[in-house]
Every structure is written in C-alpha cells, then in structure tokens.
Design a protein around this motif. Structure first.
Motif, PDB file in Angstrom:
ATOM      1  N   MET B   1     -12.099  -4.622  21.770  1.00 41.28           N
ATOM      2  CA  MET B   1     -11.781  -3.652  22.452  1.00 41.28           C
ATOM      3  C   MET B   1     -10.226  -3.737  22.651  1.00 41.28           C
ATOM      4  N   LEU B   2      -9.636  -2.611  22.084  1.00 45.21           N
ATOM      5  CA  LEU B   2      -8.265  -2.344  22.109  1.00 45.21           C
ATOM      6  C   LEU B   2      -7.686  -1.734  23.383  1.00 45.21           C
ATOM      7  N   SER B   3      -6.581  -2.101  24.071  1.00 43.78           N
ATOM      8  CA  SER B   3      -6.090  -1.141  24.838  1.00 43.78           C
ATOM      9  C   SER B   3      -5.184   0.147  24.204  1.00 43.78           C
ATOM     10  N   ILE B   4      -5.031   0.927  25.105  1.00 44.15           N
ATOM     11  CA  ILE B   4      -4.176   1.942  24.374  1.00 44.15           C
ATOM     12  C   ILE B   4      -2.815   1.666  23.604  1.00 44.15           C
ATOM     13  N   GLY B   5      -2.385   0.839  24.127  1.00 43.19           N
ATOM     14  CA  GLY B   5      -0.843   0.189  23.471  1.00 43.19           C
ATOM     15  C   GLY B   5      -1.577  -0.335  22.196  1.00 43.19           C
ATOM     16  N   LYS B   6      -2.448  -1.191  22.061  1.00 42.56           N
ATOM     17  CA  LYS B   6      -2.693  -1.992  20.682  1.00 42.56           C
ATOM     18  C   LYS B   6      -3.125  -0.893  19.773  1.00 42.56           C
ATOM     19  N   LEU B   7      -4.170   0.074  20.133  1.00 46.82           N
ATOM     20  CA  LEU B   7      -4.508   1.358  19.455  1.00 46.82           C
ATOM     21  C   LEU B   7      -3.291   2.013  18.772  1.00 46.82           C
ATOM     22  N   LYS B  14       1.462   7.517  19.134  1.00 50.62           N
ATOM     23  CA  LYS B  14       2.049   7.366  20.370  1.00 50.62           C
ATOM     24  C   LYS B  14       0.964   7.441  21.394  1.00 50.62           C
ATOM     25  N   VAL B  15       1.254   6.429  22.433  1.00 49.06           N
ATOM     26  CA  VAL B  15       0.552   6.228  23.695  1.00 49.06           C
ATOM     27  C   VAL B  15       0.012   7.641  24.273  1.00 49.06           C
ATOM     28  N   PRO B  16       1.180   8.278  24.581  1.00 49.73           N
ATOM     29  CA  PRO B  16       0.819   9.806  25.292  1.00 49.73           C
ATOM     30  C   PRO B  16       0.262  10.694  24.511  1.00 49.73           C
ATOM     31  N   THR B  17       0.406  10.682  23.130  1.00 43.60           N
ATOM     32  CA  THR B  17      -0.399  11.479  22.291  1.00 43.60           C
ATOM     33  C   THR B  17      -1.855  11.258  22.212  1.00 43.60           C
ATOM     34  N   ILE B  18      -1.930   9.913  22.315  1.00 41.82           N
ATOM     35  CA  ILE B  18      -3.521   9.513  22.316  1.00 41.82           C
ATOM     36  C   ILE B  18      -4.047  10.093  23.581  1.00 41.82           C
ATOM     37  N   ARG B  19      -3.435   9.991  24.873  1.00 43.30           N
ATOM     38  CA  ARG B  19      -4.094  10.501  26.059  1.00 43.30           C
ATOM     39  C   ARG B  19      -4.239  12.006  26.006  1.00 43.30           C
ATOM     40  N   TYR B  20      -3.159  12.637  25.189  1.00 43.32           N
ATOM     41  CA  TYR B  20      -3.142  14.100  25.045  1.00 43.32           C
ATOM     42  C   TYR B  20      -4.437  14.655  24.206  1.00 43.32           C
ATOM     43  N   TYR B  21      -4.586  13.857  22.990  1.00 43.72           N
ATOM     44  CA  TYR B  21      -5.935  14.102  22.656  1.00 43.72           C
ATOM     45  C   TYR B  21      -7.236  14.025  23.082  1.00 43.72           C
ATOM     46  N   GLU B  22      -7.119  12.976  23.812  1.00 41.68           N
ATOM     47  CA  GLU B  22      -8.297  12.686  24.931  1.00 41.68           C
ATOM     48  C   GLU B  22      -8.606  13.960  25.770  1.00 41.68           C
ATOM     49  N   GLN B  23      -7.305  14.411  26.188  1.00 37.48           N
ATOM     50  CA  GLN B  23      -7.211  15.674  27.257  1.00 37.48           C
ATOM     51  C   GLN B  23      -7.694  16.937  26.646  1.00 37.48           C
ATOM     52  N   LEU B  26     -10.158  16.117  21.657  1.00 33.57           N
ATOM     53  CA  LEU B  26     -10.102  15.860  20.355  1.00 33.57           C
ATOM     54  C   LEU B  26     -10.716  14.311  20.209  1.00 33.57           C
ATOM     55  N   LEU B  27     -10.383  13.561  21.239  1.00 35.87           N
ATOM     56  CA  LEU B  27     -11.004  12.398  21.432  1.00 35.87           C
ATOM     57  C   LEU B  27     -11.923  12.226  22.523  1.00 35.87           C
ATOM     58  N   PRO B  28     -13.364  11.699  22.341  1.00 31.27           N
ATOM     59  CA  PRO B  28     -13.926  11.331  23.523  1.00 31.27           C
ATOM     60  C   PRO B  28     -13.324  10.800  24.740  1.00 31.27           C
ATOM     61  N   GLU B  29     -13.800  10.985  25.887  1.00 30.59           N
ATOM     62  CA  GLU B  29     -13.195  10.080  26.868  1.00 30.59           C
ATOM     63  C   GLU B  29     -13.359   8.485  26.727  1.00 30.59           C
ATOM     64  N   ALA B  30     -12.563   7.806  26.759  1.00 36.28           N
ATOM     65  CA  ALA B  30     -12.583   6.350  26.452  1.00 36.28           C
ATOM     66  C   ALA B  30     -13.366   5.679  27.702  1.00 36.28           C
ATOM     67  N   GLU B  31     -13.783   4.609  27.148  1.00 36.84           N
ATOM     68  CA  GLU B  31     -14.346   3.632  28.030  1.00 36.84           C
ATOM     69  C   GLU B  31     -13.290   3.123  28.884  1.00 36.84           C
ATOM     70  N   ARG B  32     -13.600   2.708  30.004  1.00 33.78           N
ATOM     71  CA  ARG B  32     -12.581   2.135  31.027  1.00 33.78           C
ATOM     72  C   ARG B  32     -12.892   0.797  31.239  1.00 33.78           C
ATOM     73  N   SER B  33     -11.765  -0.282  31.552  1.00 33.21           N
ATOM     74  CA  SER B  33     -12.198  -1.301  31.964  1.00 33.21           C
ATOM     75  C   SER B  33     -12.201  -1.408  33.534  1.00 33.21           C
ATOM     76  N   ALA B  34     -12.550  -2.688  34.016  1.00 31.97           N
ATOM     77  CA  ALA B  34     -12.616  -2.753  35.599  1.00 31.97           C
ATOM     78  C   ALA B  34     -11.590  -1.934  36.326  1.00 31.97           C
ATOM     79  N   GLY B  35     -10.376  -2.266  35.944  1.00 31.36           N
ATOM     80  CA  GLY B  35      -8.985  -1.548  36.449  1.00 31.36           C
ATOM     81  C   GLY B  35      -8.552  -0.291  35.986  1.00 31.36           C
ATOM     82  N   ASN B  36      -9.624   0.351  35.445  1.00 27.31           N
ATOM     83  CA  ASN B  36      -9.450   1.755  35.088  1.00 27.31           C
ATOM     84  C   ASN B  36      -8.683   2.091  33.819  1.00 27.31           C
ATOM     85  N   GLN B  37      -8.565   0.810  33.005  1.00 24.65           N
ATOM     86  CA  GLN B  37      -7.551   1.211  31.895  1.00 24.65           C
ATOM     87  C   GLN B  37      -8.394   1.464  30.564  1.00 24.65           C
ATOM     88  N   ARG B  38      -7.901   2.328  29.822  1.00 22.17           N
ATOM     89  CA  ARG B  38      -8.684   2.643  28.592  1.00 22.17           C
ATOM     90  C   ARG B  38      -9.007   1.730  27.450  1.00 22.17           C
TER      91      ARG B  38
END
Lengths: 144, 144
Positions: B1-7, B14-23, B26-38
């Motif tokens: 499993m990759l963090s958003i930064g690794k992805l 770019k990271v904000p672009t990935i979040r934008y695509y989710e928003q 265009l991308l499904p909502e990502a799974e989250r870690s225990a600490g709410n990270q994608r």
DNA sequence: CTAGGTCCTCTAGCGACTAGAGCTTCAAGG
DNA sequence: CCTTGAAGCTCTAGTCGCTAGAGGACCTAG
C-alpha cells in the motif's frame, strides 16, 4: 460614438469581454452617455482591434498589456516588441511539436484498434500502459 | 500500500492533483490508514497512470471519465472508445492547422521587424492593422 | 521524546472569459 | 406621448484543471 454593442459588432469582440477588458485595465474606462451607457470613439475601437488581433495570435493578455504600453511610446526601439513576439513564436513551436506527437499516437491507437471488445482495444490499452506508448518518459508536461 | 506521496512519485501526478481527482470522482475514494491518511493499492496506481497518460495526450477529464467508465466494462465493443479517440484526433488536427497559420504570421512579423522605432515596428503594426494580416476574417476564434 | 517531513481539510486563486439575475435606458412604432 | 422590447447596466458565480496556502494532525528516524 459607438455603443458597446456596435463596438462589439465592429470588432468581433463580445460585449461582456469588452467590459471585462475594461475591468482589468486593458481598455481605459469608457466615456458614458447621460444614461450611464458606455460610448466608444475610433481610438478605443483601434485599441480593441489590436487586442482582438493579438488574442487571435495567441498572445496572453499580459503580453498584450506590455505590447500596448510599448505602442503608447512610439519613440523607443522595438526590440522589446520583437522579444515578445519571439517568445510567443517559441511557445507556438513547442505546442505544434507536442500536438504532432499526440496526433501520431492517436492515429496509431485508432489504426490498431481491433474493433473488437474493449479488452482488445488499443485505445484503452495504450493509455493504460506506458510500454506501448511513444512518450515513455513522465517528467515534463510543460504546456506554456 | 502506497501513501499519496509515494503514489505521486510513482506516477508523476502531483499530490494535490490526486486529491482533486478523487474529489471530482475520477478516482474512487481511497482506503484510509488508522490515522486517516490515504492508502493506494496497485489498481489505483494503474488507474491513475491511465489518467496521467490520457491527460498527457490532451484528453479533457470528461473524455477520460468516459474512457474509464468504458474500461470498467470490458465486455462491450470498443467502438465508443474509438469514437472518443477519433474526436480527439480531429480536435488535434484542427489545433495544429491553426497553430501553423499562427506560426507563419508570427515569423512574418518578426522577419519584417525593422529593428528601428516602435512606430515602424511590424509586430505592433501588424497587430494594429487588419490589412497587413494573413487572416483578415474575424468571425470565429474557436480554440477547443 | 523530539524534530521535521508528510499528511489532512478547507478555501481561494489562476487565465480568459461566459452566463445569469435583476434592474435601467434607449430607439422605434403606433 | 406612450408602450414595448432590445440593449444596456452591475454584480456574482461558474467554467477547466489544477495550484497555493492556512492551520492543524500524524508518522517516522534518530
């Protein structure tokens, strides 16, 4: 003196766009009629024609602003205007190369499309797989 | 499993672009870690690679959305994907022609520049005067 | 345990317009 | 002179595809 609608018809620039250009200071504030409507003389028409033409050539508004401030001082050397045009030309060159690469790839995709199921389809395949693709680097995406 | 930064590093998006695509879905909502990270698996990476690649080729996000919905159903015929690619190709053709005309005009302007005063300058002169210009129509400015 | 890098959400901004609401003014016809 | 409807006005918000920043939470290496 022309109303904004006549000016629009004369120059091919849409009415809201003319107001927008005034708002951002590319056109000076227009004279107004007794009833607060904008009135334009030949100078404004000329200036708007210049802007319209430069926009057609793909100059960004900031470059046009610079060009206009240049043309307001006819005694200085035109090297600056030349520079702006050259910059624009370089940007156009770059855009053309990029689009031509793109065109080649799209053509390849379409030709190779098996006209069968999606799973065989090159259009999807190429886009999902960098190996099948002409540009395999993914560093620069520069799009002036 | 990759963090958003690794992805981001892996795909060049770019990271904000990935979040934008989710928003924008265009991308499904990502799974989250225990600490709410994608967190992203290989499927998400593949999908993002597809998007990145299609964007590079100049497809608008809406076309990509369509393409993705197509590729989500691999049993339907690929004629639709083919159509989208052909539409894109036509748009690219048109853009290239337009840019080439533009390039010719800019080159003409620069070559003819008198290297003197602004008042003699072709760059300013051509832009201010439709008579000196190659495209003398001013109806359409269609730019995809 | 701490430092600092990465992540989170949210909002606002870019360029170059375009669209719409809700109002006023103008020109032409009766 | 009065009406009608086109054209004008201001203002705000939306378009596309991101990008930047605030202000905080989390995670990992030393």
């Amino acid at each position: 003196m022309l109303s904004i609608g006549k000016l629009s018809a004369a120059t091919g620039v849409k009415v809201p766009t003319i107001r927008y250009y005034e708002q951002i200071g590319l056109l000076p504030e227009a004279e107004r009629s007794a009833g607060n409507q904008r009135l334009y003389g030949p100078k404004a028409q000329e200036r708007l024609g210049f802007i319209r033409h430069a926009r057609d050539l793909g100059f960004p508004l900031e470059a046009i602003r610079e060009l206009l401030s240049l043309s307001d001082r006819p005694d200085i050397p035109c090297a600056a205007a030349d520079q702006i045009a050259k910059r624009q030309l370089a940007a156009v060159h770059a855009r053309i190369s990029r689009l031509q690469a793109l065109q080649a790839e799209l053509e390849r995709m379409i030709v190779q499309c098996a006209h069968g199921r999606i799973s065989d389809c090159r259009v999807i395949g190429v886009l999902g797989n960098h190996q099948l693709c002409l540009h395999d680097d993914h560093g620069e995406a520069g799009q002036g």
